[in-house]
Design an enzyme around this catalytic site. Sequence first.
Site, PDB file in Angstrom:
ATOM      1  N   GLY A  18      -4.002   9.273  12.613  1.00 17.35           N
ATOM      2  CA  GLY A  18      -3.059   8.752  11.628  1.00 17.35           C
ATOM      3  C   GLY A  18      -3.751   7.909  10.574  1.00 17.35           C
ATOM      4  O   GLY A  18      -4.956   7.624  10.648  1.00 17.35           O
ATOM      5  N   VAL A  20      -3.491   4.697   9.914  1.00 21.96           N
ATOM      6  CA  VAL A  20      -4.035   3.446  10.448  1.00 21.96           C
ATOM      7  C   VAL A  20      -5.224   3.725  11.362  1.00 21.96           C
ATOM      8  O   VAL A  20      -6.221   2.999  11.342  1.00 21.96           O
ATOM      9  CB  VAL A  20      -2.938   2.652  11.177  1.00 21.96           C
ATOM     10  CG1 VAL A  20      -3.530   1.402  11.836  1.00 21.96           C
ATOM     11  CG2 VAL A  20      -1.825   2.258  10.210  1.00 21.96           C
ATOM     12  N   ARG A 106       6.576  -6.687  19.853  1.00 24.00           N
ATOM     13  CA  ARG A 106       6.458  -7.820  18.939  1.00 24.00           C
ATOM     14  C   ARG A 106       7.351  -9.004  19.304  1.00 24.00           C
ATOM     15  O   ARG A 106       6.944 -10.154  19.157  1.00 24.00           O
ATOM     16  CB  ARG A 106       6.751  -7.368  17.508  1.00 24.00           C
ATOM     17  CG  ARG A 106       5.659  -6.514  16.910  1.00 24.00           C
ATOM     18  CD  ARG A 106       6.054  -5.980  15.546  1.00 24.00           C
ATOM     19  NE  ARG A 106       5.037  -5.082  15.001  1.00 24.00           N
ATOM     20  CZ  ARG A 106       5.271  -4.185  14.061  1.00 24.00           C
ATOM     21  NH1 ARG A 106       6.493  -4.074  13.557  1.00 24.00           N
ATOM     22  NH2 ARG A 106       4.303  -3.410  13.620  1.00 24.00           N
ATOM     23  N   CYS A 136       3.634  -4.943   8.695  1.00 25.14           N
ATOM     24  CA  CYS A 136       2.743  -5.130   7.553  1.00 25.14           C
ATOM     25  C   CYS A 136       3.302  -6.113   6.536  1.00 25.14           C
ATOM     26  O   CYS A 136       2.563  -6.963   6.007  1.00 25.14           O
ATOM     27  CB  CYS A 136       2.441  -3.793   6.899  1.00 25.14           C
ATOM     28  SG  CYS A 136       3.914  -2.822   6.475  1.00 25.14           S
ATOM     29  N   GLN A 163       7.428  -1.678  -1.418  1.00 25.56           N
ATOM     30  CA  GLN A 163       6.552  -1.090  -0.409  1.00 25.56           C
ATOM     31  C   GLN A 163       6.124   0.330  -0.781  1.00 25.56           C
ATOM     32  O   GLN A 163       6.944   1.197  -1.060  1.00 25.56           O
ATOM     33  CB  GLN A 163       7.240  -1.118   0.957  1.00 25.56           C
ATOM     34  CG  GLN A 163       7.482  -2.547   1.430  1.00 25.56           C
ATOM     35  CD  GLN A 163       8.189  -2.654   2.759  1.00 25.56           C
ATOM     36  OE1 GLN A 163       9.090  -3.476   2.921  1.00 25.56           O
ATOM     37  NE2 GLN A 163       7.781  -1.865   3.737  1.00 25.56           N
ATOM     38  N   SER A 166       2.521   4.701   1.436  1.00 25.48           N
ATOM     39  CA  SER A 166       1.613   4.681   2.584  1.00 25.48           C
ATOM     40  C   SER A 166       2.182   3.946   3.780  1.00 25.48           C
ATOM     41  O   SER A 166       1.728   4.146   4.907  1.00 25.48           O
ATOM     42  CB  SER A 166       0.281   4.051   2.180  1.00 25.48           C
ATOM     43  OG  SER A 166       0.504   2.791   1.573  1.00 25.48           O
ATOM     44  N   GLY A 167       3.199   3.097   3.547  1.00 27.60           N
ATOM     45  CA  GLY A 167       3.837   2.430   4.667  1.00 27.60           C
ATOM     46  C   GLY A 167       4.516   3.388   5.618  1.00 27.60           C
ATOM     47  O   GLY A 167       4.780   3.046   6.771  1.00 27.60           O
ATOM     48  N   HIS A 248       1.382  -2.970  -0.538  1.00 23.95           N
ATOM     49  CA  HIS A 248       2.735  -3.499  -0.694  1.00 23.95           C
ATOM     50  C   HIS A 248       2.715  -4.754  -1.560  1.00 23.95           C
ATOM     51  O   HIS A 248       1.763  -5.550  -1.522  1.00 23.95           O
ATOM     52  CB  HIS A 248       3.333  -3.869   0.660  1.00 23.95           C
ATOM     53  CG  HIS A 248       3.627  -2.699   1.552  1.00 23.95           C
ATOM     54  ND1 HIS A 248       3.606  -1.392   1.121  1.00 23.95           N
ATOM     55  CD2 HIS A 248       3.981  -2.664   2.872  1.00 23.95           C
ATOM     56  CE1 HIS A 248       3.923  -0.594   2.132  1.00 23.95           C
ATOM     57  NE2 HIS A 248       4.151  -1.339   3.201  1.00 23.95           N
TER      58      HIS A 248
END
Length: 341
Positions: A18, A20, A106, A136, A163, A166-167, A248
């Site tokens: 991916g 990231v 999280r 992010c 944003q 790419s987010g 972003h």
Amino acid sequence: MQLFSEKKLKVAIVGVSGAVGQEFLRVLAERDFPIDELLLFGSARSAGRTYTFRGNDYVVRELRHGDDFKGVAIAFVSAGASVSKEFAPDITKFGTIMIDNSSAFRMDDSVPLVVPEVNAEDAKMCPRGIIANPNCTTIQMVVALKAIEDLSHIKRVHVSTYQAASGAGASAMAELEQQYREVLDGKPVTVEKFAYQLAYNLIPHIDVFTDNGYTKEEMKMYNETRKIMHSDVQVSATCVRVPSLRAHSESIWVETETPLNLEDVREAFRAADGIVLQDNPAEKEYPMPLFVSGKDAVYVGRIRQDLANPNGLTFWCVGDQIRKGAALNAVQIAEYLIDNK
């Protein structure tokens, strides 16, 4: 953290194919991260692909239940929340520290949520062997907020985000480029990754809507900011997808307990870790995603007093959400653990 005792470490990347995952490879190489052995994992579709790291080729293994993570000190995981939840027991059972880029853990009280410039020490308190990488948009905002919080406690934050495609991943970036070509060629526009055509458009909708009218992305900024900063700060966000490729942007209004002098604020930003101050409107110098893409720092500018609130100020910040908003932040967490083992 027994596996951190060696000078060089056995490291794994989960979800390497991916956007990231690919950024993990670049960041680890650029920062000369101490790796003795590297393992790459992905889905059945990605298994068998080959990636080059520091001149050597590595073949992607299919992520399976079992003992593949035995001896691994750090696993950088970016494969989605469902994968993280399913495979966390396999990844951590031999003492591996799992630095997870998904939303899976999280808000779990037993899992630290860490931005090293803000709350690095929290990383040492991970009883489950899991450290969560924040969203992010939250990461770049709290890096900037920390500089202000050190001057006066922040009571409220209002933020609008802008944003980039790419987010939503590498395929979303490709779709945006494809859409621009299709529009210019007069062809039907492909819409798969977003609710609507993004090219020549803005979409005020990121993630799913919740019962209170905010999206999950917006609620992440509320909840994660409070956890990272150990604060009662109130955060209200509107998150918008814009037709830029990468990095972003955020327009942020802050209310502090006491009024702040703007030059003190600028000096705090200049001195802060992870921030580049770019604030010279007279010369048209301010952060923009086109020029921040690929950069490590959070860029801050357009700093001014809030006309509607004597205790308020407002500023603009831009950060590359694939680097600082994802891969770089995770690697910085690992570097902190190595330096403080």
